[in-house]
Design a protein around this motif. Structure first.
Motif, short mmCIF file in Angstrom:
data_model
loop_
_atom_site.label_atom_id
_atom_site.label_comp_id
_atom_site.label_asym_id
_atom_site.label_seq_id
_atom_site.Cartn_x
_atom_site.Cartn_y
_atom_site.Cartn_z
N MET A 1 -5.39 -7.36 -2.66
CA MET A 1 -5.78 -7.77 -4.16
C MET A 1 -4.30 -6.80 -4.40
O MET A 1 -4.87 -5.32 -4.49
N PRO A 2 -3.37 -6.90 -5.12
CA PRO A 2 -2.75 -5.67 -5.63
C PRO A 2 -3.71 -4.72 -7.09
O PRO A 2 -4.46 -5.22 -7.05
N LEU A 3 -3.48 -3.55 -6.89
CA LEU A 3 -3.66 -2.72 -7.99
C LEU A 3 -3.62 -2.65 -8.87
O LEU A 3 -4.41 -2.74 -9.68
N VAL A 4 -2.55 -2.88 -9.09
CA VAL A 4 -1.86 -3.65 -10.63
C VAL A 4 -0.87 -4.63 -10.83
O VAL A 4 -0.50 -5.52 -9.94
N ASN A 5 -0.71 -5.19 -11.43
CA ASN A 5 0.52 -6.88 -11.75
C ASN A 5 1.36 -5.42 -11.54
O ASN A 5 1.99 -4.67 -11.37
N THR A 6 2.81 -6.63 -11.35
CA THR A 6 4.03 -5.86 -11.40
C THR A 6 4.44 -4.77 -12.39
O THR A 6 5.11 -4.30 -12.22
N SER A 7 4.04 -5.81 -13.81
CA SER A 7 4.57 -4.95 -14.71
C SER A 7 4.02 -3.78 -14.80
O SER A 7 4.78 -2.91 -15.32
N SER A 9 3.15 -1.61 -12.22
CA SER A 9 2.83 -1.08 -10.82
C SER A 9 3.98 0.57 -11.00
O SER A 9 3.68 1.14 -10.90
N GLY A 10 5.09 0.22 -11.93
CA GLY A 10 6.15 1.42 -11.86
C GLY A 10 5.25 2.05 -13.00
O GLY A 10 5.36 3.50 -11.90
N ASN A 22 6.87 2.07 -2.05
CA ASN A 22 5.41 3.05 -1.42
C ASN A 22 4.39 2.18 -1.69
O ASN A 22 3.72 2.08 -1.30
N LEU A 23 3.99 2.24 -3.43
CA LEU A 23 3.21 1.87 -3.78
C LEU A 23 2.11 0.60 -3.05
O LEU A 23 1.78 0.46 -2.87
N ARG A 24 3.71 -0.38 -3.13
CA ARG A 24 3.10 -1.55 -2.59
C ARG A 24 2.89 -2.13 -1.58
O ARG A 24 1.84 -2.98 -1.03
N LYS A 25 3.43 -1.16 -0.48
CA LYS A 25 2.85 -0.81 1.04
C LYS A 25 1.41 -0.35 1.32
O LYS A 25 1.01 -1.23 2.05
N TYR A 26 1.26 1.17 0.71
CA TYR A 26 0.17 0.69 0.18
C TYR A 26 -0.83 -0.51 -0.25
O TYR A 26 -2.07 -0.55 0.24
N GLU A 27 -0.81 -1.24 -0.78
CA GLU A 27 -1.25 -2.11 -1.60
C GLU A 27 -1.64 -3.00 -0.46
O GLU A 27 -2.54 -3.76 -0.70
N LEU A 28 -0.58 -3.35 -0.27
CA LEU A 28 -0.52 -4.25 1.49
C LEU A 28 -0.86 -3.95 3.21
O LEU A 28 -1.11 -5.05 3.52
N VAL A 35 -5.32 11.55 2.30
CA VAL A 35 -6.32 11.73 0.89
C VAL A 35 -5.80 12.39 -0.57
O VAL A 35 -5.70 11.61 -1.42
N SER A 36 -4.19 13.05 0.37
CA SER A 36 -3.99 13.24 -1.06
C SER A 36 -3.22 12.14 -2.05
O SER A 36 -2.97 12.44 -3.32
N MET A 37 -2.57 11.10 -1.43
CA MET A 37 -2.00 10.32 -2.37
C MET A 37 -3.00 9.51 -3.17
O MET A 37 -2.96 8.70 -4.59
#
Length: 59
Positions: A1-7, A9-10, A22-28, A35-37
């Motif tokens: 499940m995505p952390l946030v909707n696409t609008s 995420s930026g 990179n955020l999307r790669k983490y989500e997927l 841990v720092s990220m």
């Protein structure tokens, strides 16, 4: 499940100091994060890392 909707995420990526890809790669699960990220992303959501990792949904 995505952390946030696409609008949104930026904005989260910007607040965490990372790019949206990179955020999307983490989500997927295509990229592991340090841990720092995790802390930076939690800060962007204005929550603790424990809250971010919680699987309990609060409706």
């Amino acid at each position: 499940m995505p952390l946030v909707n696409t609008s949104g995420s930026g904005e989260i990526a910007y607040k965490a100091g990372i790019d949206g890809q990179n955020l999307r790669k983490y989500e997927l699960g295509k990229q592991e994060m340090k841990v720092s990220m995790l802390k930076r992303i939690a800060d962007a959501f204005e929550m603790t890392t424990s809250e971010l990792l919680s699987f309990d949904r609060k409706d």
